[in-house]
Design a protein around this motif. Structure first.
Motif, PDB file in Angstrom:
ATOM      1  N   CYS A 195      44.045 134.643  22.414  1.00  5.52           N
ATOM      2  CA  CYS A 195      43.964 132.977  22.687  1.00  5.52           C
ATOM      3  C   CYS A 195      45.213 132.332  23.059  1.00  5.52           C
ATOM      4  CB  CYS A 195      43.425 132.246  21.500  1.00  5.52           C
ATOM      5  SG  CYS A 195      43.025 130.456  21.774  1.00  5.52           S
ATOM      6  N   HIS A 197      46.094 129.417  22.586  1.00  3.60           N
ATOM      7  CA  HIS A 197      46.445 128.358  21.779  1.00  3.60           C
ATOM      8  C   HIS A 197      47.340 128.879  20.621  1.00  3.60           C
ATOM      9  CE1 HIS A 197      45.402 125.858  17.994  1.00  3.60           C
ATOM     10  NE2 HIS A 197      46.301 125.063  18.766  1.00  3.60           N
ATOM     11  N   ALA A 198      46.751 129.890  19.787  1.00  4.71           N
ATOM     12  CA  ALA A 198      47.434 130.302  18.517  1.00  4.71           C
ATOM     13  C   ALA A 198      47.434 131.755  18.608  1.00  4.71           C
ATOM     14  CB  ALA A 198      47.434 129.504  17.392  1.00  4.71           C
ATOM     15  N   GLY A 199      46.671 132.634  19.387  1.00  4.67           N
ATOM     16  CA  GLY A 199      46.638 133.992  19.278  1.00  4.67           C
ATOM     17  C   GLY A 199      45.550 134.542  18.826  1.00  4.67           C
ATOM     18  N   CYS A 200      44.659 133.910  18.395  1.00  7.40           N
ATOM     19  CA  CYS A 200      43.486 134.628  17.650  1.00  7.40           C
ATOM     20  C   CYS A 200      42.633 135.288  18.711  1.00  7.40           C
ATOM     21  CB  CYS A 200      42.538 133.451  17.057  1.00  7.40           C
ATOM     22  SG  CYS A 200      43.083 132.739  15.713  1.00  7.40           S
ATOM     23  N   CYS A 214      36.934 130.706  21.294  1.00  8.56           N
ATOM     24  CA  CYS A 214      37.805 131.188  20.250  1.00  8.56           C
ATOM     25  C   CYS A 214      37.292 130.567  19.048  1.00  8.56           C
ATOM     26  CB  CYS A 214      39.132 130.843  20.593  1.00  8.56           C
ATOM     27  SG  CYS A 214      40.424 131.061  19.471  1.00  8.56           S
ATOM     28  N   CYS A 216      38.452 130.318  16.164  1.00  3.57           N
ATOM     29  CA  CYS A 216      39.673 129.848  15.164  1.00  3.57           C
ATOM     30  C   CYS A 216      39.738 128.137  15.318  1.00  3.57           C
ATOM     31  CB  CYS A 216      40.979 130.289  15.618  1.00  3.57           C
ATOM     32  SG  CYS A 216      41.278 131.995  14.895  1.00  3.57           S
ATOM     33  N   HIS A 217      39.976 127.731  16.546  1.00  3.67           N
ATOM     34  CA  HIS A 217      39.874 126.355  16.567  1.00  3.67           C
ATOM     35  C   HIS A 217      39.080 125.571  17.819  1.00  3.67           C
ATOM     36  CE1 HIS A 217      43.808 127.733  15.391  1.00  3.67           C
ATOM     37  NE2 HIS A 217      43.426 126.896  14.415  1.00  3.67           N
ATOM     38  N   GLN A 218      38.018 126.705  18.260  1.00  2.30           N
ATOM     39  CA  GLN A 218      37.051 126.277  19.202  1.00  2.30           C
ATOM     40  C   GLN A 218      37.356 125.791  20.580  1.00  2.30           C
ATOM     41  OE1 GLN A 218      36.456 125.213  15.598  1.00  2.30           O
ATOM     42  NE2 GLN A 218      35.383 127.174  15.594  1.00  2.30           N
ATOM     43  N   SER A 219      38.309 126.654  20.906  1.00  2.00           N
ATOM     44  CA  SER A 219      38.701 126.557  22.470  1.00  2.00           C
ATOM     45  C   SER A 219      37.594 127.167  23.248  1.00  2.00           C
ATOM     46  CB  SER A 219      40.052 127.062  22.779  1.00  2.00           C
ATOM     47  OG  SER A 219      41.093 126.224  22.211  1.00  2.00           O
ATOM     48  N   PRO A 233      41.959 123.060  21.620  1.00  2.00           N
ATOM     49  CA  PRO A 233      43.358 122.602  21.544  1.00  2.00           C
ATOM     50  C   PRO A 233      44.085 123.531  22.589  1.00  2.00           C
ATOM     51  CG  PRO A 233      42.658 123.944  19.880  1.00  2.00           C
ATOM     52  CD  PRO A 233      41.600 123.429  20.390  1.00  2.00           C
TER      53      PRO A 233
HETATM   54  S1  FES Z   1      43.856 130.073  18.341  1.00  2.00           S
HETATM   55 FE1  FES Z   1      42.133 129.982  19.494  1.00  2.00          FE
HETATM   56  S2  FES Z   1      41.725 127.742  19.698  1.00  2.00           S
HETATM   57 FE2  FES Z   1      43.369 127.930  18.361  1.00  2.00          FE
END
Ligand code: FES
Length: 271
Positions: A195, A197-200, A214, A216-219, A233
């Motif tokens: 991802c 955003h933060a790598g998930c 994703c 983790c934070h629903q991107s 995000p």
């Molecule tokens: S790590 Fe994917 S939306 Fe935050």
């Protein structure tokens, strides 16, 4: 050499031995006990030598310096130089002791520099590239190649390059859409699974909407629009992997991702 000078020389010799012992222990596998003993002995020797030099060689004069201006007046600097020279004149073998002091400091410095080797190799541009290159065969996590007939429309699969299976930076989500949606690649589209955003892991495929989610934070990313961000995000599209279907029906990459994978630290460093 008198007994005091001998004691200082012995302390400096201890620094040489300790530094050498540390370097030897480091070079032969890094036994922490011997490394600690070596470096500790070297530092102890240097401290004892400095103390002996201060108490036994430098003249025991009390100097009162009223610090009014800086630097010190000329006559005080001359007096200090003379005091040091008088101290050195008291040594019966000044050259030998000074040479030992220089040698001990050099060895101690070398012992402190040797661990720099443990910093490892230079990263170079490895953070900007993955294992994918032109001709990389698309394989499952068990190493079997993916053929054009393998996936049903609306399905998704975790894949890797054939020579870097389970490489985290190279993991890809391969999705199958209809032929008309991706005619050049028989309906196959591939995106980085990391991802932005933060790598998930962007592991969920919402087939009816042609979106990758994703957890983790629903991107949400649009599969049919070069991985553009739909919501969430993340502020950067998922890097796309260029694909081709070979004459043997096996999927291959035609190069690396369209942009660096993962969170965009390089955008802040100007990379
Ligand atoms: S790590 Fe994917 S939306 Fe935050």
């Amino acid at each position: 050499m008198n007994r005091r000078e001998l004691a200082i020389a012995f302390a400096l010799f201890l620094t040489v031995i300790g530094s050498g012992g540390f370097i030897a222990a480091y070079a032969t596998g890094g036994n922490t006990l011997y490394e600690g003993l070596g470096l500790g002995g070297a530092a102890l020797g240097l401290c004892l030598a400095a103390l002996g030099w201060a108490f036994w060689i430098l003249p025991a004069e009390q100097v009162v310096d009223e610090i009014v201006t800086y630097p010190s007046p000329h006559d005080q600097r001359v007096a200090a130089d003379l005091a040091i020279e008088r101290g050195i004149e008291k040594i019966s073998r000044p050259r030998l002791l000074l040479a030992m002091l220089g040698g001990a400091l050099a060895c101690f410095g070398a012992a402190l520099l040797v661990p720099l080797r443990s910093l490892g190799p230079k990263l170079g541009d490895t953070l900007f590239h993955t294992a994918w290159r032109n001709g990389s065969v698309v394989v499952r996590d068990d190493g079997t190649p993916v053929k054009v007939s393998d996936l049903e429309v609306d399905s998704a699969l975790l894949v890797f390059p054939h020579d870097a299976v389970e490489d985290a930076a190279s993991q890809v989500t391969l999705v199958r859409v209809t032929e008309s949606e991706a005619p050049q690649t028989h309906g196959y589209i591939a995106y980085s699974r990391v991802c932005t955003h933060a790598g998930c892991p962007v592991a969920l495929y919402r087939a009816p909407d042609r979106q990758l989610l994703c957890p983790c934070h629903q991107s949400l990313f649009n599969v049919l629009a070069d991985g553009a961000v739909v919501s969430g995000p993340a502020d950067r599209a998922l890097p796309r992997l260029p694909l081709v279907v070979g004459d043997d029906g096996v999927l291959r990459a035609t190069g690396d991702f369209s942009s660096p994978v993962g969170p965009g630290f390089w955008e802040e460093t100007g990379g």
